[in-house]
Structures are given as C-alpha cells and as structure tokens.
Design a protein around this motif. Sequence first.
Motif, PDB file in Angstrom:
ATOM      1  N   PRO A   1       0.925  -1.293   0.189  1.00 16.37           N
ATOM      2  CA  PRO A   1       0.078  -0.049   0.008  1.00 16.37           C
ATOM      3  C   PRO A   1       0.821   1.167  -0.231  1.00 16.37           C
ATOM      4  O   PRO A   1       1.881   1.083   0.549  1.00 16.37           O
ATOM      5  CB  PRO A   1      -0.756  -0.247   1.666  1.00 16.37           C
ATOM      6  N   ARG A   2       0.494   2.262  -0.504  1.00 12.77           N
ATOM      7  CA  ARG A   2       1.250   3.408  -0.694  1.00 12.77           C
ATOM      8  C   ARG A   2       1.396   4.036   0.663  1.00 12.77           C
ATOM      9  O   ARG A   2       0.349   4.651   1.287  1.00 12.77           O
ATOM     10  CB  ARG A   2       0.496   4.559  -1.745  1.00 12.77           C
ATOM     11  N   PRO A   3       2.596   4.209   1.327  1.00 15.17           N
ATOM     12  CA  PRO A   3       2.828   4.609   2.582  1.00 15.17           C
ATOM     13  C   PRO A   3       2.524   6.271   2.624  1.00 15.17           C
ATOM     14  O   PRO A   3       2.810   7.112   1.814  1.00 15.17           O
ATOM     15  CB  PRO A   3       4.433   4.652   2.854  1.00 15.17           C
TER      16      PRO A   3
ATOM     17  N   GLY B   1      -5.248  10.259  -3.431  1.00 16.39           N
ATOM     18  CA  GLY B   1      -3.932  10.016  -4.240  1.00 16.39           C
ATOM     19  C   GLY B   1      -3.101   9.360  -3.168  1.00 16.39           C
ATOM     20  O   GLY B   1      -3.593   8.507  -2.355  1.00 16.39           O
ATOM     21  N   HIS B   2      -1.686   9.370  -3.489  1.00 13.35           N
ATOM     22  CA  HIS B   2      -0.816   8.809  -2.754  1.00 13.35           C
ATOM     23  C   HIS B   2      -0.841   9.983  -1.560  1.00 13.35           C
ATOM     24  O   HIS B   2       0.180  10.864  -1.875  1.00 13.35           O
ATOM     25  CB  HIS B   2       0.443   8.612  -3.503  1.00 13.35           C
ATOM     26  N   MET B   3      -1.253   9.911  -0.385  1.00 13.67           N
ATOM     27  CA  MET B   3      -1.515  10.950   0.512  1.00 13.67           C
ATOM     28  C   MET B   3      -0.137  10.993   1.293  1.00 13.67           C
ATOM     29  O   MET B   3       0.375  10.401   1.491  1.00 13.67           O
ATOM     30  CB  MET B   3      -2.460  10.403   1.622  1.00 13.67           C
ATOM     31  N   GLY B   4      -0.241  12.575   1.754  1.00 16.50           N
ATOM     32  CA  GLY B   4       0.660  12.820   2.673  1.00 16.50           C
ATOM     33  C   GLY B   4       0.449  14.094   3.481  1.00 16.50           C
ATOM     34  O   GLY B   4      -0.778  14.632   3.270  1.00 16.50           O
ATOM     35  N   ILE B   5       1.500  14.387   4.410  1.00 23.03           N
ATOM     36  CA  ILE B   5       1.079  15.857   5.273  1.00 23.03           C
ATOM     37  C   ILE B   5       2.264  16.451   4.626  1.00 23.03           C
ATOM     38  O   ILE B   5       3.397  15.930   4.952  1.00 23.03           O
ATOM     39  CB  ILE B   5       1.134  15.355   6.617  1.00 23.03           C
ATOM     40  N   GLU B   6       2.260  17.854   4.646  1.00 16.40           N
ATOM     41  CA  GLU B   6       3.464  18.680   4.421  1.00 16.40           C
ATOM     42  C   GLU B   6       3.126  19.860   5.154  1.00 16.40           C
ATOM     43  O   GLU B   6       2.500  20.816   4.824  1.00 16.40           O
ATOM     44  CB  GLU B   6       3.800  18.980   2.869  1.00 16.40           C
TER      45      GLU B   6
END
Length: 704
Positions: A292-294, A557-562
Amino acid sequence: MEQKVLTLKGTDTEVVLKIADCTEILYWGEAFESHSENEEQTLSRAIPYGRLDTDIPMTLSPELGRGLFSSPALEGHRNGQHWAPVFVNQSVEQEGDLLTIEATDAQAGLKLISELSLDKNDVVKVRHTLKNEMSGPYSVNRLASTLPLPERAKELLTYYGRWVNEFQQTRTLLTQGGYQQENRRGRTSHEHYPAFIAGTKGFDELHGESWGFHLAWSGNHRMRVDVKADGRRFMQAEALYLPGEIVLEQGESISTPWLYATYSENGLNQMSHHFHQHVRDSILGDRMADKPRPVHLNTWEGIYFEHDPAYIMDMATQSAEMGVERFIIDDGWFRNRNGDKAALGDWYLDEGKYPEGLDKIVEHVNDSGMEFGLWFEPEMINKDSDLYRAHPEWLLAVDGYEQPTGRNQYAINLQIDEAFDYLFERLDHFLSAYNIAYIKWDMNREIVQPGHNGFASGHRQIERYYELVDKLMAKHPQVEIESCAAGGGRIDYEVLKRTMRFWASDNNDALERQQIQRGMSYFFPPEVMGCHIGARHCHSTRRTHDINFRGLTALFGHMGIELDPVKESEHEKGGFVKYIELHKQLRPLLHSGKGVRFETDDEAHLAYGVIGTDQQEAVIMIAQLAMPTNSLSSTLRIPGLLAGAHYKITLLDSPENFNDIVNRQPLWTEQPVICSGDWLAKAGIAVPVLDPETAVLIKLEKIS
Ligand code: DGJ
C-alpha cells in the motif's frame, strides 16, 4: 511486399492495418464481432481530379517521396542527399500483441523499424527506429510517430499550465489546419504536458468518442494534429531535436519515444480507465503490487531550510502518532544548503546541522514504525558550491555564452562520464549507508543551452538522466523514487517506468489541487499522484481552508502531510489523524478501482469517485468550489454501478458546519438510503448545500 490485412485486438477495440509496400491503419475503434474476407475494399478511396493520379495512403510514417503532402515522419539528409526517403516494407512479424514491421530505402541506405501493439487494456503503443546502414553520417532533423484520426474527431482537449498551476485544460475546434505544441524547456514541463485528447463534437466524461495520446518522453517534444486539405486527419508526436543533435554514423540508430494512445467509445472516463489499467499492468507492473502507498510526512513547508535534528525527531515522533508511514527530509540537509542560492551538487551531509550524522534520525524514524526518505536534486549545480569550484566544466552549457539561471542554479552535463559517476557515487553512498526507502528526485530549472563539446545535446541529456536512475535502481531495487520538477514539471510515462510517485504540484492549496489533480487524472491513476494536506493557511496562495476540504482533497491519491506537526493545534492534528485513518481504510479501493470524473450540473461542483472493479462499493467526493449558482444544488447522477444491484448510501464525511447552514440537508445525509445502481445512474442523489471550498464524502455499498 504482398498485401496483407492484419488485425490487432484489444478487449473492446481493434486496429486493422493494411500492409503492402507501406503500412496504413485502415481502422482503429470499437471491436468488430467478426471479419469477412476483403471487407476492407469498402474503404478503397476515390481518386479526384486535380490531385496526384494515384491514391496516396495516409501511412504509419508519412513520406513526401511517396506523394503524401503532410508533415513527414522523417526529415533528415546525408550531406544534402537522401532527404526524401521512401521506405518499402520488407517483413512483418507478430509476437503476442506486438507487431514489428521492417522497411528499407536501399538507395538512401536507411532502415525503418516500426513497432505497434494493442494490449488487453486497449492501449496502443507505437515507436519507430531509424538505422543508418550506409557509410557517411545521416543527420536526423525529425522522427515522429503518426496515428490517424477520423474526420469526426472535430475537437481537441489540450493542456497548458505553469509552476503551481499544472494540468489546466482547454478545448480547440479541429477544423482546417490543425494544432501544434512544442516544448523546448528541456524537461517534460509544466507548460506543455505531452498529451492531448481528440474527440467527437461535445465529447465529455461519459459521452462521445475520444482518442487520447501521451508521448512518453521527459525532454523537448512536438505534438500536432493536422487536418489535411483533403479532409483526412492525423496526429503526430516526437522528441524535438535541436539543430544537429542527432547524427547517425553507419550502424547507428535512433528510436522515437513510445507514443501511447487509446480509443474510447464512451467519453473520457473510459479513456482514463484504459490508460490507468495500462499504467497499473504494464508500466508499474508488480513494482508496488503488494505494498500500500505509505502515507508521507514531508518536511518542506514545515521547516524549509531550518534543520535541527532534535526538532526533526520531534516532528517524526508526532508524525508517527498521527499515523504517518514514511517520513521525508526535504531540501536543506546537505553541506551549506541554507537557502536556494548555494550548495547544489555538494551531496555530503551538513555536519554543522547534523553533528551526530543521520543515523540517529533514520533509526528514530524506523523505530517509530516509519520508512525514511531523503530529497535530492542530482542533475543540478549552484555556482556557489564546492562541486562547481572544482568542476566548472561540468555545466551543461555552451562555452562563450552566459545562460540565465533558474532558481539560481544550472544543470550538470550528464554526458561527462566523471560527472555522471560522481552523482551515482554520491547517491549510492547515501542509499548504501542509511536505510533509505524513498528518494524525492527533484529538478528545479529549465534547460536553456544543453551543450556538450559545443554540440546541441538535449536529447542525450534526458537519456543519461534515465540511465542514472536505472543504474541506481538496479543497485537499490527496494528504493522508491518520486519524480518532482518544481512540482509537476516531469510527469510522463517514461519517468514512471523508473519512479512510483509524482509530485503533482508545489501548490498545496486544496482549491487549486481539485483542478490540478483532476487534470492529471485523465492519464494517471490516483496511487501515483502525490497529494499532501498542507497547512491551514496555504503557502502558495495564502488562502485558508478547513481540514475537511484539505483532507478530502488529498484523500484519493498517494496521501501525505506537508507541514510542521509540532506547531499544529490539537484540533488540526485530530483532523490529520482522522483523514489518515480514513485514507488507510479506503486505500485498497481507491488505489485499485476505476476512477470516475462525474458530470455535474453546476460548474461550482466537482465530483470524483472510485468504483471498485467488482462494483461492490464506491466512494465519491463532491467538492463545492465556488458559490453554488442556485439555492438548490441539483442532483448528481452516479453511473458505473450494477444496474440491478442495490446500494446503501452513507455520508462518510462533511464540513463541520454542514447542518448549520440549512434548515435541512438532503434526507440521505441523515439516514442510510437504499436504491438500485440503475436509479443512481439515471435519477441520482440530491447534492447537499455546501459553502464554497468545502466537500462531502459518500460511500456506496452493495447490499446482498
Ligand atoms: C521544489 C519541490 O517541488 C518542493 O516540493 C521542494 O522539494 C523544493 N523544491 C525544495 O527545494
């Protein structure tokens, strides 16, 4: 060669080719139930007065010498000779779904090998290889791939954009003349994304025929559609060569980039399904099948160049507590990198900032249950760097000219072996020394004068970039790479063969992201689209958005926090936890299902969803971008589910003030409502009343 009619079969489409001395695509469209002998004769054309006296086919590789007054697929010469070659087919081979046709022009001493396939996802792939078989150098000015379009393809959807505003779309009428886009920026570019879509009048997400094209190349390109004076039309795509840059010595060859194309009978969603499935099956393959996309935490907008190891470890601790799975240190970690004016090229850890090295941080990140990632911008150099002071000759430039900088930097000439080896050694060092699971590979300037020994060499520079990535991947196959170029400046299928994520844009404003991501979704599935929740007060536009809108916009999407979690309020952190959790729950569906861009009645709405491949469930986001036009927000029709099955509709997420801004929201938002897939497709659901820049998330589950 004796005439043959060959058919390539996909699942829903097919390509019929007539192969004699030259190759003509007779048909590309919906599959036939059956074929009968000689039926292609129905397409045999008239020969009108006032033209050449023979029928001139629109070939796979148009030639002036054959009498086709169109943009020739090959333009070149041998010291002024052999400038209008006419290739004659010698052999055709079909292996699996790949057709290989070899043609020669003995007089010009040239061979042209054309490869064409149609796969089970209905994606056509084509490329040509030109070989010089005679003594004396052959200069190639152009070598293009060409595909025909029918006369009913009367509209064109093309892309434009810029930094922080990628994947914008516009429509053009294809009447007389045509369309041409040229990219001379030395990378895929924000401005000229190498793709377009032709379609029948008024084609939209669900209706009309469409033909989508994507050139898999990360450098200069030319793409065009020509409406010929006789009414026929075709598209062409090529890597754009600078003057004199492609010269073939005897025995040498040059290949075009692969051109990817697909036909859809039912609008743009179906076109995207073809491309997405092709990306999953053939471009990504099994590279990320089981993983899974980390979820990312990227430090860039959180701390920029202010790196303090203890603080970064705090950020990592808090990230892990929020559910983050991969922690990435962005720009600012290497020697003397305190801003964007210096140090590019000096790929040594800044021991001033990190006196105890990186080990402790990497270990801490890993012990917190996260992977560790690091930012690089390998192809670039600042004049204020030890590397430049030692090797000013490594600049990609033309001696005697001072070229403008971009973000204060220059590009390194990857054709110089020592420079290439130095970069490989530096990256390899970090990948070997630390447990690095991911690299964000950035590229922040455009290429002005790609000179090597005085010669134009932009094409070779791109090939060397691919080689550098490939060499690293071969040695470190477990490492994932994200392609970034000041956001979305290097997003194409050729990069994707060696990377697994794209940084779609430096713009983390959720409102802008709704459009950028939608534009990108035509050709790319959500799992390769880097989507971050940014700070409440967006850095690129200064707009402010609640966590609901930011969370749902990044969700698919390929989720993230910035951002810097240490500085965030408990309320905001609660929001990050909630959306990370929601993303993880839905991730298997979001990253395997069919993405659908829904048609909405009001332009103020954007609706996007993913339907499971088995049609058992779906998740849909309705985003309210601007003030709704009317006080009642119409209905959203939801096609794509099983007509005869019944689905439970549940509201999964809504803005905090959802029920305060109306007397009552639609009934289905208060209690689960059950209806058939047929009803959802034809009648739909009432859209809630929302404030601008908010969104809701809906789940549909098939009930037994
Ligand atoms: C441009 C990228 O797009 C940003 O995300 C960030 O990595 C900066 N470069 C760092 O310099």
